[in-house]
Design a protein around this motif. Structure first.
Motif, short mmCIF file in Angstrom:
data_model
loop_
_atom_site.label_atom_id
_atom_site.label_comp_id
_atom_site.label_asym_id
_atom_site.label_seq_id
_atom_site.Cartn_x
_atom_site.Cartn_y
_atom_site.Cartn_z
N TYR A 11 26.78 -19.17 16.67
CA TYR A 11 27.94 -20.04 16.89
C TYR A 11 27.77 -21.36 16.13
CZ TYR A 11 31.50 -22.81 19.29
OH TYR A 11 32.58 -23.61 19.57
N ARG A 12 26.56 -21.92 16.23
CA ARG A 12 26.28 -23.18 15.53
C ARG A 12 26.44 -23.01 14.02
NH1 ARG A 12 22.20 -24.34 18.83
NH2 ARG A 12 20.74 -23.25 17.46
N LYS A 13 25.93 -21.91 13.51
CA LYS A 13 26.03 -21.64 12.07
C LYS A 13 27.48 -21.49 11.63
CE LYS A 13 22.20 -18.72 11.40
NZ LYS A 13 21.82 -17.35 11.12
N ARG A 14 28.26 -20.79 12.44
CA ARG A 14 29.64 -20.49 12.07
C ARG A 14 30.55 -21.71 12.18
NH1 ARG A 14 34.22 -18.86 14.87
NH2 ARG A 14 33.17 -18.59 16.87
N THR A 15 30.38 -22.51 13.24
CA THR A 15 31.35 -23.59 13.50
C THR A 15 30.81 -24.99 13.21
OG1 THR A 15 30.63 -23.91 15.79
CG2 THR A 15 32.34 -22.24 15.41
N LEU A 192 41.15 -7.32 15.91
CA LEU A 192 42.18 -8.38 15.82
C LEU A 192 42.00 -9.43 16.91
CD1 LEU A 192 45.38 -6.26 15.08
CD2 LEU A 192 43.98 -7.54 13.45
N GLY A 193 41.56 -8.99 18.09
CA GLY A 193 41.33 -9.92 19.19
C GLY A 193 40.12 -10.81 18.92
N VAL A 194 39.07 -10.22 18.37
CA VAL A 194 37.87 -10.98 18.04
C VAL A 194 38.18 -12.00 16.93
CG1 VAL A 194 35.66 -10.73 16.84
CG2 VAL A 194 36.16 -9.32 18.85
N GLU A 195 39.01 -11.58 15.97
CA GLU A 195 39.39 -12.52 14.91
C GLU A 195 40.14 -13.72 15.49
OE1 GLU A 195 41.59 -10.74 11.63
OE2 GLU A 195 42.36 -12.73 11.05
N SER A 196 41.05 -13.44 16.41
CA SER A 196 41.82 -14.50 17.07
C SER A 196 40.89 -15.45 17.83
CB SER A 196 42.81 -13.83 18.04
OG SER A 196 43.39 -14.77 18.92
N ALA A 197 39.96 -14.89 18.58
CA ALA A 197 39.01 -15.69 19.37
C ALA A 197 38.15 -16.55 18.46
CB ALA A 197 38.14 -14.77 20.22
N SER A 198 37.65 -15.92 17.42
CA SER A 198 36.75 -16.61 16.50
C SER A 198 37.47 -17.77 15.81
CB SER A 198 36.25 -15.57 15.49
OG SER A 198 35.40 -16.14 14.56
N ARG A 199 38.72 -17.54 15.39
CA ARG A 199 39.49 -18.59 14.72
C ARG A 199 39.86 -19.73 15.67
NH1 ARG A 199 44.18 -15.26 11.87
NH2 ARG A 199 45.02 -17.34 11.46
N SER A 200 39.90 -19.45 16.97
CA SER A 200 40.22 -20.50 17.95
C SER A 200 39.05 -21.46 18.14
CB SER A 200 40.58 -19.88 19.31
OG SER A 200 39.42 -19.48 20.01
N GLY A 201 37.87 -21.07 17.65
CA GLY A 201 36.69 -21.93 17.78
C GLY A 201 35.88 -21.67 19.03
N ALA A 202 36.27 -20.66 19.81
CA ALA A 202 35.51 -20.32 21.03
C ALA A 202 34.22 -19.60 20.66
CB ALA A 202 36.36 -19.42 21.93
N LEU A 203 33.27 -19.67 21.57
CA LEU A 203 32.07 -18.82 21.47
C LEU A 203 32.56 -17.39 21.68
CD1 LEU A 203 28.85 -19.17 21.52
CD2 LEU A 203 29.07 -18.84 23.97
N THR A 204 32.37 -16.53 20.68
CA THR A 204 33.07 -15.24 20.69
C THR A 204 32.13 -14.06 20.92
OG1 THR A 204 34.72 -16.15 19.20
CG2 THR A 204 34.62 -13.75 19.36
N ILE A 205 32.35 -13.38 22.04
CA ILE A 205 31.57 -12.19 22.37
C ILE A 205 32.44 -10.96 22.12
CG2 ILE A 205 30.35 -10.94 24.21
CD1 ILE A 205 29.88 -13.62 25.61
N ALA A 220 34.51 -8.94 12.16
CA ALA A 220 35.78 -9.60 12.52
C ALA A 220 35.57 -11.05 12.96
CB ALA A 220 36.48 -8.81 13.62
N GLY A 221 34.30 -11.47 13.09
CA GLY A 221 34.04 -12.87 13.42
C GLY A 221 33.32 -13.12 14.73
N ALA A 222 32.89 -12.05 15.42
CA ALA A 222 32.18 -12.26 16.69
C ALA A 222 30.84 -12.94 16.45
CB ALA A 222 31.96 -10.92 17.39
N ASP A 223 30.41 -13.77 17.39
CA ASP A 223 29.10 -14.41 17.31
C ASP A 223 28.01 -13.47 17.81
OD1 ASP A 223 29.96 -16.98 16.32
OD2 ASP A 223 30.95 -17.20 18.25
N ILE A 224 28.42 -12.47 18.59
CA ILE A 224 27.50 -11.41 19.00
C ILE A 224 28.34 -10.17 19.30
CG2 ILE A 224 27.45 -11.80 21.51
CD1 ILE A 224 24.35 -11.45 21.29
N GLU A 225 27.75 -9.00 19.10
CA GLU A 225 28.44 -7.74 19.41
C GLU A 225 27.62 -6.99 20.45
OE1 GLU A 225 30.25 -5.30 16.16
OE2 GLU A 225 29.00 -3.69 16.94
#
Ligand code: MG
Length: 240
Positions: A11-15, A192-205, A220-225
């Protein structure tokens, strides 16, 4: 490295932000709380067959997260070379919803209730963030997840202009819970949901509960799968 450490580091790396204590946990519905995607796919396919629209049942997994209107537009552009009218959308989504409802209520995803219990026992607020407008399933939430999703903490198809993969649904969820992106955990099972979450700046699971190749949610942008909501409950217990 533990899942928690990996998640926070990614998350830190991405945002460029450090995640703070969670104030909100934003839950997708289909494929996260309910095992409803196979039924949705069958209902979409049957509705298409009845209306002269060629489609493959499996393609609807790829549209997961979109609003019904958006999915119907994709089908119309491909089949008829034009966008659907408001009337087309109302009629076809109505029929699809009716077919889905007739299949009976879908099962809960194992681990989902544990996740909600953990959130309700913490200082964070849960919020529903779904592209769905399926009343038969929305009406059942209070029974399956008591106290988790009062009407003020439900973002559905009717609350957004731009549905997933745009970030708007998760940003609305943050507004409703008074949380900043770096205080919000988002949980979704579809690219598509993970992309939306990731673009919102949330910690994305990302939780791979459906037929997706390994790594699809990371791409798709998840911080973890993760592989299941049971695994997600273990991670939430450490995060909250
Ligand atoms: Mg989903």
């Amino acid at each position: 490295m533990s899942n928690k450490e990996l998640l926070l580091q990614n998350y830190r790396k991405r945002t460029g932000n450090s995640f703070e204590k969670a104030k909100a946990v934003l839950f997708d519905m289909d494929g996260i709380l309910y095992d409803s995607m196979p039924g949705h796919c069958r209902a979409w396919k049957q509705m298409c067959d009845e209306n002269g629209i060629e489609a493959d049942a499996d393609e609807f997994f790829a549209y997961e997260g979109r609003t019904g209107a958006s999915t119907i537009n994709i089908l119309y552009l491909r089949q008829f070379g034009r966008e659907a009218t408001e009337d087309d959308i109302k009629r076809l989504y109505g029929r699809k919803s009716e077919l889905f409802k007739a299949m009976g209520l879908p099962a809960l995803i194992p681990g989902a209730q544990e996740c909600l219990r953990l959130v309700l026992d913490s200082e964070a607020l849960p919020c529903l963030v779904t592209g769905s407008g399926q009343l038969s399933i929305l009406e059942r939430l209070e029974k399956d997840f008591p106290g988790a999703f009062p009407s003020g903490r439900r973002i559905t198809a009717k609350d957004v202009v731009h549905g997933k993969p745009a970030p708007e649904p998760f940003l609305r969820g943050m507004e409703r819970t008074g949380a900043q992106p770096y205080q919000s955990i988002a949980i979704d099972n579809a690219p598509l949901g993970v992309e939306s979450a990731s673009r919102s700046g949330a910690l994305t699971i990302g939780v791979r509960t459906g037929p997706l190749p390994e790594g699809a949610l990371l791409a798709a942008g998840a911080d973890i799968e993760l592989k299941s909501m049971l695994e997600c409950a273990i991670l939430l217990a450490e995060l909250l």
